[in-house]
Design a protein around this motif. Sequence first.
Motif, short mmCIF file in Angstrom:
data_model
loop_
_atom_site.label_atom_id
_atom_site.label_comp_id
_atom_site.label_asym_id
_atom_site.label_seq_id
_atom_site.Cartn_x
_atom_site.Cartn_y
_atom_site.Cartn_z
N ARG A 150 44.07 41.74 38.60
CA ARG A 150 42.74 41.14 37.89
C ARG A 150 42.90 40.68 39.77
O ARG A 150 41.55 40.34 40.28
N HIS B 132 33.22 48.83 37.61
CA HIS B 132 33.14 47.67 35.78
C HIS B 132 34.22 48.47 35.27
O HIS B 132 34.52 47.75 34.16
N THR C 239 37.76 46.96 36.10
CA THR C 239 37.61 45.11 35.00
C THR C 239 37.81 45.74 32.99
O THR C 239 38.45 44.89 32.82
N PHE C 240 37.19 46.66 32.60
CA PHE C 240 36.85 46.42 31.09
C PHE C 240 38.10 47.09 30.90
O PHE C 240 38.79 46.22 29.83
N GLU D 103 40.29 43.61 30.77
CA GLU D 103 40.40 42.71 30.74
C GLU D 103 40.94 43.37 28.99
O GLU D 103 41.16 42.58 28.37
N THR E 113 31.93 42.80 31.37
CA THR E 113 33.29 43.32 32.32
C THR E 113 32.16 44.19 33.20
O THR E 113 32.28 44.88 33.49
N PRO F 71 32.57 42.69 39.79
CA PRO F 71 34.25 42.31 39.10
C PRO F 71 33.83 41.49 39.61
O PRO F 71 34.61 40.12 39.24
N PHE G 42 32.09 39.21 38.10
CA PHE G 42 32.61 38.50 36.43
C PHE G 42 33.99 37.80 36.52
O PHE G 42 33.92 36.41 36.10
N TYR G 43 34.73 37.42 37.90
CA TYR G 43 35.92 36.89 37.64
C TYR G 43 35.66 35.45 38.14
O TYR G 43 36.54 34.31 37.96
#
Length: 340
Positions: free
Chosen positions: A266, A276, A279-280, A283, A310, A315, A318-319
């Motif tokens: 993260r 992406h 990130t997926f 998570e 995500t 990223p 998203f965060y």
Amino acid sequence: MRPRFSVLIDTYNHGRFIEQAVVSAVEQDFPAADFEILVVDDGSTDDTPEVVKKFAPRVKLLQKKNGGQASAFNAGFAEAQGEIIALLDGDDWWLQGKLAAVANAFTEHPEVAAVGHGYYRYFEKSGTREIVARSKPIFFDLSTPEAARASCIGCDFFLPTSLSVRKEVFDRVKPIPEVLTICADAPIAAAAMAMRTLVMPDCLSCYRVHATNLYGLATNDTVRMRRRHEIDENVYNVLRPLLLKWGIASECVDALLDPLWIRSSRFRLQTYGGSHLNTFRTEMRFFKYEARRPGAGYLFFKYLVMGPATLLLPPQRFYAARDWYYKKNFGRLRSRIFGT
């Protein structure tokens, strides 16, 4: 005759603190013949060696070229003669009765490979301290995923200053990979968990939080935060193959180490960006770890709301959105809508 304990103090540029650490070991109310004290100086450039030399011959000083904490531990292990190794960082200190209490615990529980205990977290800047302790004795091991999760939660009690291990633990981990210039105690703690550890409720040491302590720093120091997460990644990359080599089941290894991997992933995605898909994966791995028995509503939210987000958002965006979501406490609204 072999001493029962080897007190191993690792230090680097702890000139302000090292005397307190050494004195706290020397003045233990424990028979002097039953414990030796080794100080490994990892190439300090301050007056650390001169301070330690004042305690000779009671304290043996081992000086070496700077190479990091793992190399210091490896040098100390090679010299240690005790049946049990009691660790102490050069910027921390023990309370009176530490060795006696640990010795009694090993005698009462011959089946454990290590003994830990509670401690005081001392904040140098404010001069205040807080208790980090369990209310009763507890055992940690890695026999099941549930036990490994509990050991992960209990990692606070595996700091060097509050951990003593039988020599066999070091025999299992030596030599510690020297990529671990910091947090080289992680393989020792992992082996202690794998071989079963007792943590006593007694507060028997003080862990000092100060300006140069990497894990005691405020999270707004981005340079040192990056260094901290680089170290976390090194620890993960060292521990996972070691634990598997020792015969720990992969699901137990994941239960112990996933929080470390998720935190590092993260940070990397949030700070530097990435794909992406990464990130997926991050998570979903967090979701798998967090929700062992998720309800239908939670599954719907994770797979049909968070999952697509995500893959659609960069990223870092998203965060940023995720941080805003938690800041606004929208989790409560989610629970109402999705019944979680």
